[in-house]
Write a protein that holds these residues in place. Structure first.
Motif, mmCIF file in Angstrom:
data_model
loop_
_atom_site.group_PDB
_atom_site.id
_atom_site.type_symbol
_atom_site.label_atom_id
_atom_site.label_comp_id
_atom_site.label_asym_id
_atom_site.label_seq_id
_atom_site.Cartn_x
_atom_site.Cartn_y
_atom_site.Cartn_z
ATOM 1 N N ASP A 67 0.808 -1.230 0.000
ATOM 2 C CA ASP A 67 0.000 0.000 0.000
ATOM 3 C C ASP A 67 0.839 1.278 0.000
ATOM 4 N N GLU A 68 2.015 1.250 0.656
ATOM 5 C CA GLU A 68 2.872 2.447 0.640
ATOM 6 C C GLU A 68 3.337 2.789 -0.774
ATOM 7 N N LEU A 70 3.823 -3.037 -12.682
ATOM 8 C CA LEU A 70 3.361 -2.776 -11.313
ATOM 9 C C LEU A 70 1.853 -2.983 -11.216
ATOM 10 N N THR A 116 -11.112 3.293 -11.536
ATOM 11 C CA THR A 116 -9.840 3.279 -10.801
ATOM 12 C C THR A 116 -8.670 3.010 -11.737
ATOM 13 N N LYS A 136 -5.486 5.362 -12.171
ATOM 14 C CA LYS A 136 -4.130 4.844 -11.921
ATOM 15 C C LYS A 136 -3.228 5.027 -13.141
ATOM 16 N N CYS A 168 -2.126 8.699 -13.088
ATOM 17 C CA CYS A 168 -1.150 9.097 -12.064
ATOM 18 C C CYS A 168 0.136 8.270 -12.146
ATOM 19 N N LEU A 208 0.590 4.911 -11.869
ATOM 20 C CA LEU A 208 0.710 3.661 -11.105
ATOM 21 C C LEU A 208 0.594 2.440 -12.011
ATOM 22 N N LEU A 209 0.007 2.632 -13.178
ATOM 23 C CA LEU A 209 -0.127 1.553 -14.156
ATOM 24 C C LEU A 209 0.355 2.038 -15.511
ATOM 25 N N TYR A 212 -2.905 13.044 -6.184
ATOM 26 C CA TYR A 212 -3.703 11.815 -6.263
ATOM 27 C C TYR A 212 -4.185 11.361 -4.888
ATOM 28 N N ASP A 218 -7.877 5.148 -3.089
ATOM 29 C CA ASP A 218 -9.025 4.669 -2.320
ATOM 30 C C ASP A 218 -8.593 3.872 -1.093
ATOM 31 N N ARG A 219 -7.338 4.037 -0.682
ATOM 32 C CA ARG A 219 -6.849 3.325 0.512
ATOM 33 C C ARG A 219 -5.770 4.135 1.205
ATOM 34 N N MET A 220 -5.437 3.728 2.448
ATOM 35 C CA MET A 220 -4.379 4.409 3.196
ATOM 36 C C MET A 220 -3.020 4.007 2.639
ATOM 37 N N TYR A 221 -2.144 4.962 2.502
ATOM 38 C CA TYR A 221 -0.847 4.611 1.930
ATOM 39 C C TYR A 221 0.343 4.978 2.801
ATOM 40 N N PHE A 222 0.117 5.401 4.029
ATOM 41 C CA PHE A 222 1.295 5.826 4.773
ATOM 42 C C PHE A 222 1.711 4.867 5.884
ATOM 43 N N ALA A 223 2.993 4.990 6.244
ATOM 44 C CA ALA A 223 3.554 4.136 7.296
ATOM 45 C C ALA A 223 3.082 4.651 8.655
ATOM 46 N N TRP A 276 4.389 4.600 11.568
ATOM 47 C CA TRP A 276 5.319 5.209 12.512
ATOM 48 C C TRP A 276 5.430 6.724 12.321
ATOM 49 N N MET A 277 4.882 7.211 11.215
ATOM 50 C CA MET A 277 5.013 8.631 10.907
ATOM 51 C C MET A 277 3.956 9.465 11.630
ATOM 52 N N LEU A 282 4.709 13.573 7.141
ATOM 53 C CA LEU A 282 4.203 13.448 5.768
ATOM 54 C C LEU A 282 4.195 14.799 5.061
#
Lengths: 252, 244
Positions: A83-84, A249, B45, B49, B52, B54-55, B79, B82-87, B89-90, B95
């Protein structure tokens, strides 16, 4: 942009390892202090403390290297194939910069962990530095080393060969995960299968290369050629990883 | 300056043997709010993608602001996935610093101000935040940029009607007026009032690309009503008669 990526990756590394590096050093210091108290009357209790600290320390060091391996795998898998990846692959950077940043960070974490292990060994048994530094043979050895710069060159070349081997190992891991990512189902299993396949291929390659006379470790040319021979498949693996990230990807 | 911000020519995308987009030709100008509408699995989607980066398309070409998709277009595209993308611990401020490092159009001060107005503490760790608060942080990251193109993938899916209004208001009050917003959703009645144009996607093809005003004038009905007609599902056999 690579430096900015490195800043982000090194921060993640520091978050993951600061505690375990600190714990290993602190435990070795405790061990060193207890060791220095050996002639004291509470000798037997000192030995008990020492054995406990030694056990905890060896567990900590083992855990550290297991965490290093897990860290290298997860930073790549979660960061670029999980997801990251939605964040990393939409940054205005090229895939090779993302991969190189992860690779440099992985090398750094291994080197620092090895350095911490050496430091732990030094701290574990306190030594009289004054005595060591004033040993006549030490200065003689240093003088002899400096008068033979060839030896230093050999040492640097040997480090280069070791570093190249590390790069190759990490590249194989990255390519295995990237190959696993090409499948829609059972990606982890496919990644493991790819790792086994690549490992066999690299073994065949290294056996073939070892038969060639030039790659002997006795000469500068031999050492440098060895590093180049190890870096060649690593470069192929990394190029394949970049190609997969750019063209195949699929973060779903 | 390009006349069109988004240009797609014969874009096809397949996942293995399964086609997701089957020949998309599309041109969208700057300064528009565009609804990318279609049922689940219609290719919304996938199209976002592709835009942006991603594909990669299986065939055809895409361009944003006249450039092929790459680092240059990623620098001007904001962009929202439709989901969370961060780590975890941050912290939100970490960010914001990351975005400030990578995007010249990101305003750190605006992000902090948006956090304050949305009731988010930017120095809290993300792992201590609720799902809704994390979504707000992600929205802040996207809307604190003065991007040329905002790609928002289902920004109002899975939230209650009050939250939908709140999210839409945040988008409308924070996006750069000269930029284009491409917003995918199937909750048309909620977004219809803010849209300039709509694109209907069905089974990987564009069924309709028209301004909202033209639809109302020519069809004499709302976009929502037209959508329901275009995407009306046929009756399910064996269910019409009910139980006997």
């Amino acid at each position: 942009m690579l430096l900015k990526l490195l800043k982000y990756d090194f921060r993640a590394m520091w978050k993951s390892f600061s505690l375990i590096w600190g714990a290993a050093m602190a435990l070795s210091l405790v061990h060193g202090v207890v060791y220095s108290l050996r002639p004291m009357p509470f000798y037997s209790s000192g030995v008990t403390v020492m054995s406990i600290v030694s056990t905890v320390l060896s567990i900590t060091l083992t855990a550290m290297f297991v965490i290093v391996l897990v860290f290298i795998i997860r930073r790549f898998e979660k960061g670029l194939l999980g997801d990251e990846g939605y964040l990393m692959h939409t940054l205005p950077v090229r895939p090779w910069q993302l991969v190189l940043s992860k690779l440099i960070c992985a090398l750094a974490v291994i080197i620092i962990s090895v350095a911490v292990s050496f430091l732990v060994l030094i701290l574990m048994i306190p030594v009289d530095w004054y005595e060591i530094l004033y040993l006549p043979y030490l200065w003689d050895f240093l003088r002899w080393t400096l008068s033979h710069p060839d030896l230093l060159a050999y040492l640097a070349e040997l480090c280069l060969v070791v570093l190249s081997c590390l790069v190759l190992g990490i590249s194989i891991l990255y390519l295995s995960m990237a190959i696993g990512h090409l499948f829609h189902r059972r990606r982890t299993l496919m990644g493991v299968a790819a790792f086994i396949g690549l490992y066999i291929l690299i073994n065949i390659y290294s056996t073939w290369v070892a038969d060639i006379a030039i790659f002997r470790m006795e000469s500068h040319a031999g050492l440098l050629a060895s590093a180049a021979v190890v870096l060649l498949p690593a470069a192929v693996c990394l190029a394949a990883v970049c190609w997969i990230l750019e063209h195949r990807l699929d973060l779903e | 300056m390009n006349d069109y911000l988004i240009q797609c020519r014969g874009v096809r995308k397949s996942y293995g043997r399964k086609p997701a987009l089957t020949g998309v030709d599309l041109e969208v100008g700057p300064g528009r709010i565009v609804g990318l509408l279609g049922p689940n699995g219609s290719g919304k989607t996938t199209l976002i993608k592709l835009l942006c980066g991603l594909l990669r398309p299986t065939a055809g070409t895409l361009a944003v602001d006249g450039e092929r998709i790459g680092p240059a277009t990623k620098a001007v595209v904001s962009y929202l996935p439709d989901r969370m993308y961060f780590a975890d611990w941050m912290r939100a401020v970490d960010l914001f610093q990351l975005f400030r490092d990578f995007y010249a159009d990101f305003s750190y001060e605006k992000a902090i101000a948006m956090c304050r107005s949305l009731g988010v503490e930017p120095k809290d760790r993300l792992k201590t935040m609720s799902k809704g608060t994390k979504e707000k942080v992600q929205l802040v990251l996207v809307m604190a940029r003065s991007a040329k193109l905002y790609l928002l993938d289902e920004p109002i899916a899975g939230v209650d009607p009050a939250a939908r209004d709140f999210i839409l208001r945040t988008i409308l009050t924070n996006y750069d007026g000269e930029g284009t917003v491409l917003l995918s959703t199937h909750l048309i009645s909620d977004v219809e009032k803010v849209l300039d144009e709509v694109i209907f996607l069905k089974e990987g093809r564009i069924m309709l690309h028209e301004t909202v005003d033209a639809i109302r004038e020519q069809e004499g009905r709302s976009v929502d009503a037209l959508f329901r007609e275009v995407f009306q599902a046929g009756p399910v056999f064996g269910m019409e008669g009910g139980m006997s």
